[in-house]
Every structure is written in C-alpha cells, then in structure tokens.
Design a protein around this motif. Structure first.
Motif, PDB file in Angstrom:
ATOM      1  N   VAL A  57       0.852  -1.190   0.000  1.00  0.00           N
ATOM      2  CA  VAL A  57       0.000   0.000   0.000  1.00  0.00           C
ATOM      3  C   VAL A  57       0.884   1.236   0.000  1.00  0.00           C
ATOM      4  O   VAL A  57       2.015   1.213   0.499  1.00  0.00           O
ATOM      5  CB  VAL A  57      -0.937   0.002   1.236  1.00  0.00           C
ATOM      6  CG1 VAL A  57      -0.150   0.152   2.532  1.00  0.00           C
ATOM      7  CG2 VAL A  57      -1.993   1.093   1.118  1.00  0.00           C
ATOM      8  N   ARG A  58       0.374   2.300  -0.597  1.00  0.00           N
ATOM      9  CA  ARG A  58       1.069   3.590  -0.590  1.00  0.00           C
ATOM     10  C   ARG A  58       0.131   4.639  -0.014  1.00  0.00           C
ATOM     11  O   ARG A  58      -1.031   4.742  -0.408  1.00  0.00           O
ATOM     12  CB  ARG A  58       1.484   3.981  -2.015  1.00  0.00           C
ATOM     13  CG  ARG A  58       2.141   5.368  -2.106  1.00  0.00           C
ATOM     14  CD  ARG A  58       2.495   5.701  -3.541  1.00  0.00           C
ATOM     15  NE  ARG A  58       1.383   5.528  -4.449  1.00  0.00           N
ATOM     16  CZ  ARG A  58       0.381   6.391  -4.576  1.00  0.00           C
ATOM     17  NH1 ARG A  58       0.343   7.484  -3.838  1.00  0.00           N
ATOM     18  NH2 ARG A  58      -0.609   6.166  -5.432  1.00  0.00           N
ATOM     19  N   ARG A  59       0.649   5.429   0.914  1.00  0.00           N
ATOM     20  CA  ARG A  59      -0.108   6.537   1.508  1.00  0.00           C
ATOM     21  C   ARG A  59       0.761   7.793   1.412  1.00  0.00           C
ATOM     22  O   ARG A  59       1.666   8.001   2.221  1.00  0.00           O
ATOM     23  CB  ARG A  59      -0.444   6.251   2.964  1.00  0.00           C
ATOM     24  CG  ARG A  59      -1.301   5.017   3.191  1.00  0.00           C
ATOM     25  CD  ARG A  59      -2.700   5.165   2.651  1.00  0.00           C
ATOM     26  NE  ARG A  59      -3.531   3.986   2.924  1.00  0.00           N
ATOM     27  CZ  ARG A  59      -4.710   3.772   2.354  1.00  0.00           C
ATOM     28  NH1 ARG A  59      -5.189   4.648   1.474  1.00  0.00           N
ATOM     29  NH2 ARG A  59      -5.405   2.693   2.647  1.00  0.00           N
ATOM     30  N   GLY A  60       0.520   8.610   0.396  1.00  0.00           N
ATOM     31  CA  GLY A  60       1.323   9.805   0.206  1.00  0.00           C
ATOM     32  C   GLY A  60       2.764   9.448  -0.085  1.00  0.00           C
ATOM     33  O   GLY A  60       3.065   8.702  -1.017  1.00  0.00           O
ATOM     34  N   SER A  61       3.693   9.952   0.735  1.00  0.00           N
ATOM     35  CA  SER A  61       5.112   9.691   0.537  1.00  0.00           C
ATOM     36  C   SER A  61       5.586   8.451   1.284  1.00  0.00           C
ATOM     37  O   SER A  61       6.776   8.146   1.277  1.00  0.00           O
ATOM     38  CB  SER A  61       5.934  10.901   1.004  1.00  0.00           C
ATOM     39  OG  SER A  61       5.718  11.134   2.393  1.00  0.00           O
ATOM     40  N   ARG A  62       4.670   7.734   1.912  1.00  0.00           N
ATOM     41  CA  ARG A  62       5.041   6.547   2.680  1.00  0.00           C
ATOM     42  C   ARG A  62       4.382   5.313   2.072  1.00  0.00           C
ATOM     43  O   ARG A  62       3.381   5.404   1.357  1.00  0.00           O
ATOM     44  CB  ARG A  62       4.624   6.707   4.142  1.00  0.00           C
ATOM     45  CG  ARG A  62       5.201   7.934   4.815  1.00  0.00           C
ATOM     46  CD  ARG A  62       4.661   8.085   6.215  1.00  0.00           C
ATOM     47  NE  ARG A  62       5.135   7.017   7.099  1.00  0.00           N
ATOM     48  CZ  ARG A  62       4.592   6.748   8.276  1.00  0.00           C
ATOM     49  NH1 ARG A  62       3.543   7.439   8.702  1.00  0.00           N
ATOM     50  NH2 ARG A  62       5.082   5.780   9.036  1.00  0.00           N
ATOM     51  N   ALA A  63       4.975   4.160   2.354  1.00  0.00           N
ATOM     52  CA  ALA A  63       4.449   2.911   1.818  1.00  0.00           C
ATOM     53  C   ALA A  63       4.711   1.800   2.819  1.00  0.00           C
ATOM     54  O   ALA A  63       5.486   1.945   3.775  1.00  0.00           O
ATOM     55  CB  ALA A  63       5.105   2.592   0.477  1.00  0.00           C
ATOM     56  N   GLY A  64       4.075   0.663   2.584  1.00  0.00           N
ATOM     57  CA  GLY A  64       4.277  -0.461   3.488  1.00  0.00           C
ATOM     58  C   GLY A  64       3.303  -1.577   3.211  1.00  0.00           C
ATOM     59  O   GLY A  64       2.961  -1.849   2.058  1.00  0.00           O
ATOM     60  N   LEU A  65       2.829  -2.194   4.295  1.00  0.00           N
ATOM     61  CA  LEU A  65       1.985  -3.382   4.202  1.00  0.00           C
ATOM     62  C   LEU A  65       0.586  -3.082   4.724  1.00  0.00           C
ATOM     63  O   LEU A  65       0.427  -2.466   5.782  1.00  0.00           O
ATOM     64  CB  LEU A  65       2.595  -4.525   5.017  1.00  0.00           C
ATOM     65  CG  LEU A  65       1.853  -5.863   4.945  1.00  0.00           C
ATOM     66  CD1 LEU A  65       2.089  -6.522   3.601  1.00  0.00           C
ATOM     67  CD2 LEU A  65       2.316  -6.780   6.080  1.00  0.00           C
ATOM     68  N   CYS A  66      -0.404  -3.532   3.965  1.00  0.00           N
ATOM     69  CA  CYS A  66      -1.809  -3.464   4.384  1.00  0.00           C
ATOM     70  C   CYS A  66      -2.261  -4.877   4.695  1.00  0.00           C
ATOM     71  O   CYS A  66      -2.093  -5.785   3.881  1.00  0.00           O
ATOM     72  CB  CYS A  66      -2.658  -2.854   3.274  1.00  0.00           C
ATOM     73  SG  CYS A  66      -4.438  -2.948   3.551  1.00  0.00           S
ATOM     74  N   LEU A  67      -2.827  -5.082   5.880  1.00  0.00           N
ATOM     75  CA  LEU A  67      -3.321  -6.397   6.285  1.00  0.00           C
ATOM     76  C   LEU A  67      -4.792  -6.265   6.643  1.00  0.00           C
ATOM     77  O   LEU A  67      -5.144  -5.504   7.549  1.00  0.00           O
ATOM     78  CB  LEU A  67      -2.520  -6.923   7.474  1.00  0.00           C
ATOM     79  CG  LEU A  67      -2.694  -8.404   7.810  1.00  0.00           C
ATOM     80  CD1 LEU A  67      -2.123  -9.269   6.697  1.00  0.00           C
ATOM     81  CD2 LEU A  67      -2.011  -8.732   9.127  1.00  0.00           C
ATOM     82  N   ALA A  68      -5.637  -7.000   5.921  1.00  0.00           N
ATOM     83  CA  ALA A  68      -7.083  -6.916   6.125  1.00  0.00           C
ATOM     84  C   ALA A  68      -7.616  -8.246   6.645  1.00  0.00           C
ATOM     85  O   ALA A  68      -7.401  -9.292   6.017  1.00  0.00           O
ATOM     86  CB  ALA A  68      -7.782  -6.551   4.818  1.00  0.00           C
ATOM     87  N   ASP A  69      -8.293  -8.189   7.790  1.00  0.00           N
ATOM     88  CA  ASP A  69      -8.953  -9.370   8.338  1.00  0.00           C
ATOM     89  C   ASP A  69     -10.342  -9.453   7.720  1.00  0.00           C
ATOM     90  O   ASP A  69     -11.245  -8.674   8.065  1.00  0.00           O
ATOM     91  CB  ASP A  69      -9.031  -9.266   9.856  1.00  0.00           C
ATOM     92  CG  ASP A  69      -9.531 -10.552  10.500  1.00  0.00           C
ATOM     93  OD1 ASP A  69     -10.102 -11.403   9.780  1.00  0.00           O
ATOM     94  OD2 ASP A  69      -9.366 -10.706  11.726  1.00  0.00           O
ATOM     95  N   LEU A  70     -10.518 -10.389   6.783  1.00  0.00           N
ATOM     96  CA  LEU A  70     -11.781 -10.511   6.064  1.00  0.00           C
ATOM     97  C   LEU A  70     -12.840 -11.217   6.885  1.00  0.00           C
ATOM     98  O   LEU A  70     -14.009 -11.277   6.474  1.00  0.00           O
ATOM     99  CB  LEU A  70     -11.547 -11.275   4.748  1.00  0.00           C
ATOM    100  CG  LEU A  70     -10.469 -10.687   3.831  1.00  0.00           C
ATOM    101  CD1 LEU A  70     -10.259 -11.595   2.627  1.00  0.00           C
ATOM    102  CD2 LEU A  70     -10.837  -9.281   3.386  1.00  0.00           C
ATOM    103  N   ARG A  71     -12.466 -11.747   8.033  1.00  0.00           N
ATOM    104  CA  ARG A  71     -13.417 -12.480   8.879  1.00  0.00           C
ATOM    105  C   ARG A  71     -14.180 -11.557   9.817  1.00  0.00           C
ATOM    106  O   ARG A  71     -15.124 -11.992  10.483  1.00  0.00           O
ATOM    107  CB  ARG A  71     -12.663 -13.525   9.701  1.00  0.00           C
ATOM    108  CG  ARG A  71     -11.836 -14.513   8.888  1.00  0.00           C
ATOM    109  CD  ARG A  71     -10.771 -15.196   9.717  1.00  0.00           C
ATOM    110  NE  ARG A  71      -9.811 -14.227  10.269  1.00  0.00           N
ATOM    111  CZ  ARG A  71      -8.713 -14.573  10.934  1.00  0.00           C
ATOM    112  NH1 ARG A  71      -8.437 -15.851  11.108  1.00  0.00           N
ATOM    113  NH2 ARG A  71      -7.899 -13.649  11.417  1.00  0.00           N
TER     114      ARG A  71
END
Length: 339
Positions: A57-71
C-alpha cells in the motif's frame, strides 16, 4: 463446486484505487464484476491465508503493508504498517511472518504478525535497483529472485542472514518461481529471455536441470514473461507473457519441460494468472485491456480452451481466490512497476 470469492489487486489509477472483490462460479467459470473492497493504492500483489489478506500500500510519501482481516463482522478490519519508501511488488505469508519484496529499493521487508497485526522485524538490504520480485521459502532457505542481478539470492530462513546465490545467464532476468509440493523441483520464469528454468532442489542448494524457451524465435520484440503457476497434479506449468500476450502451457516430466501450447490471454498485458482449485479453469488478469478473463482448462491434456467469462477490470495485476487449497497454487506472479 461452490461459489468462491476472488480478490483483484491493481496499480493505482483514477479507476483502480485498491483491492477489488468478485465472485467465481467453480462449476461454470462465471465471474461477477469486481467491486472495490479496500482503498489501498498500489496494491500490486495479494497474499491470502486463513481470512487474512496482505497487500502493498502507498499513503502519500510513505508505503508499506496493508493487512485486512476478512473475517471481521461488518467488513474487513484493516491494519497498516508504513515503513517503506515505495510500495513492494510482492507479499507472502510464512508462519508468523509476512514478506514484502521491493523491486526499486532492492530490499525485502520482513514483518512479524502479532494478534493478526504486522510489526516491523527486519529489512534485508540487497542492492538498490536489484529488482527483487518475490520471496519463496524452502526448508532452511529464503529465495529472492533478483531480476536485475540475474540471480536468486539465498538467505537463512530463521536468521535472515545471506547464505549464497543461484546464478542465471546474463540478461535472463529471473522473476518468479514455483515449487512442487515436495519442494524437490523449482521452476523459474525469467522475464529478460522469456525462458522457464528448472532446478533440482536439495538440502544444500539448487542444481540447474533445464531451460525451455517460452516463445518462438519470431516472437514480438519486447515480450516479457510474468506469472508462473503449477497445476495441482504437477503435470503442467502456465506462464503469462506480456507483449506476445499469450499464456504458455508447458508439460513437466520431472525437471524436464516442453511448451505444448501458446494460448491468447484474452487481452493486453497479462499479469497474474490463477488456476481454479480443481484445475478446470484459469483466470487471467490483463492490465491494459481485456479485464479479468476465465478460460476452460482440459485437466488431462493441460491445454487452455474456450473463454468462459470476462469482466471489466482496470489495471489488474494480482488475483487470488478464497479457496481451501490455495496454498497448492504456490508462488505466482503479478508484480510491480517496471517489473
């Protein structure tokens, strides 16, 4: 087979702001139109395990990991950890870790899961612009295909210390690999020379065992291999090739492979491809045109047949299905920008 839920990762654009959800009919191959599930710009790759969906995922000038709990009831519960300069091009689960390979930075960021939330553990620095495209785990090794270095870098799975490399021919550009279930055979799709390389995997490393060109000599200039998948019966391999816009089908006998078909991908710029759990269908995500397409597959011959369904999908580069045996479809390959 029941209706399965699928997820599509995309490049960031005005029409594709994240991760989309669709339905797949395992009996007919029918698809529903993807709908936005998560606004996660530059979700270029998806990993799904036990109801947890990981994506860059990218948020403006920062980036990293997005973790979504679908449960989670009431919709996905999303946690993000932004510690990268640019979004990665690949994510993978491994026990209580999640890996993010970063093509441009030439790094692998290691996150540790605690209560289904990612925490930064370590950054493996390889080389700026190394073209890190994937992370594969096998025994005591972590494998990182580095497209621009023409090698796979090897790291100790526990300590993450460097322990060697697997060299490839100059200009070959190893991109994505897939193991068989026994982790005794490794097949690697190389983007630079459009070749599928085979290796015998042993306790101490990986021995070259073959190289099969994916395209004929008169193939379109600028064609580039992308994703590789192995059928559940381990008899056939499927590789998407951009430019030529085909899916190469290969028969695998041990570590020997041969191309038996080059089927049109149904659009322009095929990225990820995915086999249904029973192997009767193949999904192809076309980035530039054609959208998400479902094809019938003959499980006896491995050949790709008629188009069963097609839905509009813009900038699609990664596809997963929420299926019980998703782990059998090891290590695929959509990927990041310039990759």
């Amino acid at each position: 087979m029941a209706i399965l839920t699928g997820y599509l990762g995309t490049y960031d654009s005005p029409r594709s702001r994240g991760v989309f959800r669709f339905s797949f009919d395992g009996e007919t191959g029918a698809l529903t139109a993807p709908e936005l599930l998560l606004e996660a710009p530059d979700a270029k790759y998806l990993a799904l395990r036990d109801g947890l969906l990981a994506a860059p995922v990218r948020r403006g000038s920062r980036a990293g990991l997005c973790l979504a709990d679908l449960r989670a009831s009431g919709g996905p519960c999303v946690v993000e950890y932004l510690c990268e300069m640019t979004p990665g091009c690949y994510t993978a689960f491994d026990g209580d870790r999640v890996y993010s390979a970063n093509f441009h930075e030439g790094t692998v960021t290691v996150y540790r899961l605690e209560a289904d939330a990612p925490l930064f553990e370590k950054r493996i620095e390889i080389a700026p612009g190394a073209g890190c495209h994937q992370v594969l785990a096998r025994g005591r090794f972590l494998l990182v295909p580095c497209m621009n270095l023409d090698e796979i870098r090897l790291f100790a799975r526990e300590s993450l210390a460097p322990v060697g490399s697997v060299p490839f021919p100059k200009g070959s550009g190893p991109r994505h690999g897939v193991f068989d279930r026994a982790r005794e055979r490794l097949f690697v799709a190389a983007q630079g020379d459009n070749t599928l390389y085979s290796f015998a995997a042993g306790p101490e490393g990986f021995v070259p065992a073959g190289a099969e060109p994916l395209l004929p000599p008169d193939a379109r200039e600028g064609s580039e291999a992308a994703a590789v998948r192995l059928s559940n019966d381990e008899r056939f391999l499927y590789v998407s090739v951009r430019g030529e816009n085909v899916i190469a089908v290969l028969e695998a006998r041990g570590t020997r492979t041969r191309v038996i078909q080059r089927a049109p991908c149904g659009g322009d710029h095929p990225r990820d491809i995915l086999l249904s759990p029973d192997g009767r269908f193949l999904l192809a995500a076309n980035r530039n045109a054609g959208g998400l397409v479902c094809f019938a597959v003959d499980r006896e011959t491995g050949l790709i047949g008629k188009e069963c369904a097609r839905v509009d999908a813009c900038e699609g580069v990664a596809v997963v299905l929420d299926a019980p045996n998703e782990d059998a479809q090891a290590a695929p390959g959509a990927a990041g920008k310039d990759g």
